[in-house]
Design a protein around this motif. Structure first.
Motif, short mmCIF file in Angstrom:
data_model
loop_
_atom_site.label_atom_id
_atom_site.label_comp_id
_atom_site.label_asym_id
_atom_site.label_seq_id
_atom_site.Cartn_x
_atom_site.Cartn_y
_atom_site.Cartn_z
N UNK A 74 0.80 -1.32 -0.05
CA UNK A 74 -0.04 0.00 -0.05
C UNK A 74 0.52 1.23 0.04
N UNK A 75 1.65 1.32 0.89
CA UNK A 75 2.65 2.58 1.01
C UNK A 75 3.42 2.54 -0.19
N UNK A 76 4.04 1.74 -0.76
CA UNK A 76 4.83 1.80 -2.00
C UNK A 76 4.10 2.33 -3.12
N UNK A 77 2.70 2.01 -3.36
CA UNK A 77 1.90 2.53 -4.40
C UNK A 77 1.60 4.14 -3.96
N UNK A 78 1.27 4.05 -2.99
CA UNK A 78 1.14 5.73 -2.63
C UNK A 78 2.36 6.71 -2.67
N UNK A 79 3.31 6.04 -2.00
CA UNK A 79 4.38 7.02 -2.17
C UNK A 79 4.83 7.26 -3.67
N UNK A 80 4.73 6.46 -4.47
CA UNK A 80 5.06 6.47 -5.87
C UNK A 80 4.13 7.67 -6.38
N UNK A 81 2.91 7.59 -6.12
CA UNK A 81 1.99 8.52 -6.64
C UNK A 81 2.06 9.91 -6.24
N UNK A 82 2.47 10.23 -5.21
CA UNK A 82 2.83 11.28 -4.11
C UNK A 82 3.99 11.97 -4.85
N UNK A 83 5.13 11.27 -5.02
CA UNK A 83 6.22 11.56 -5.87
C UNK A 83 6.14 12.44 -7.10
N UNK A 84 5.13 11.98 -7.80
CA UNK A 84 4.91 12.58 -9.05
C UNK A 84 4.21 14.06 -8.79
N UNK A 85 3.72 14.26 -7.43
CA UNK A 85 3.33 15.57 -7.08
C UNK A 85 4.19 16.29 -6.29
N UNK A 86 5.48 16.05 -6.30
CA UNK A 86 6.45 16.50 -5.56
C UNK A 86 6.35 16.75 -4.00
N UNK A 87 5.75 15.53 -3.55
CA UNK A 87 5.93 15.29 -2.07
C UNK A 87 6.88 14.34 -1.94
N UNK A 88 7.44 14.28 -0.54
CA UNK A 88 8.46 13.41 -0.28
C UNK A 88 8.02 12.99 1.19
N UNK A 89 8.15 11.57 1.19
CA UNK A 89 7.98 10.98 2.69
C UNK A 89 9.01 11.45 3.70
N UNK A 90 8.45 11.68 4.70
CA UNK A 90 8.97 12.45 5.88
C UNK A 90 9.20 11.26 7.12
N UNK A 91 8.07 10.99 7.76
CA UNK A 91 8.31 10.08 9.00
C UNK A 91 7.28 9.12 8.73
#
Length: 134
Positions: A74-91
């Motif tokens: 779940x989190x790999x899929x969500x992180x990939x989608x958010x990376x395209x919107x210039x978001x960075x996983x923080x904690x």
């Protein structure tokens, strides 16, 4: 193994967490590339596993591989989608409630078992406060 106390900075719905009294909550917080010191509360993703009894939660914590596979997918899929919107996983926070938990440096069963032993989890009986009689 690095485990540090952390707060969950997310916006949950009103009925969130009311269906099952015992839960394990995994949440991934995000920032932007330009403001890395500010958590975007409305961009937080979470995955919750609810249990009707404490015994069922303990059983899941003893053998959590299936739960961890679902969380990672779940989190790999969500992180990939958010990376395209210039978001960075923080904690990344693992918790037994909606308010506070622990950040972990890796998501594996050793960390989950260690978190289950924290007093905040309230899964195991507390150690006796008095010394045994001699």
């Amino acid at each position: 193994m690095a485990i540090k106390p952390a707060t969950i900075e997310a916006i949950f719905g009103y009925n969130y967490g009311r269906s099952m009294p015992y839960t394990v909550l995994f949440s991934q917080h995000y920032t932007t590339r330009w403001q890395t010191d500010r958590i975007l509360k409305d961009e937080t993703n979470w995955k919750e596993f609810g249990f009707s009894t404490k015994e069922k939660l303990l059983e899941a914590m003893l053998n959590p591989e299936a739960m961890l596979q679902k969380v990672k997918a779940y989190f790999v899929r969500e992180a990939a989608e958010k990376t395209l919107r210039h978001l960075v996983a923080d904690k990344f926070v693992v918790s037994f409630d909606q308010r506070s938990g622990y950040t972990v440096d890796a998501l594996d069963k050793r960390h989950l078992k260690l978190l289950a032993k924290t007093p905040e989890a309230d899964l195991y009986p507390a150690a006796p406060a008095t010394e045994p009689a001699k």
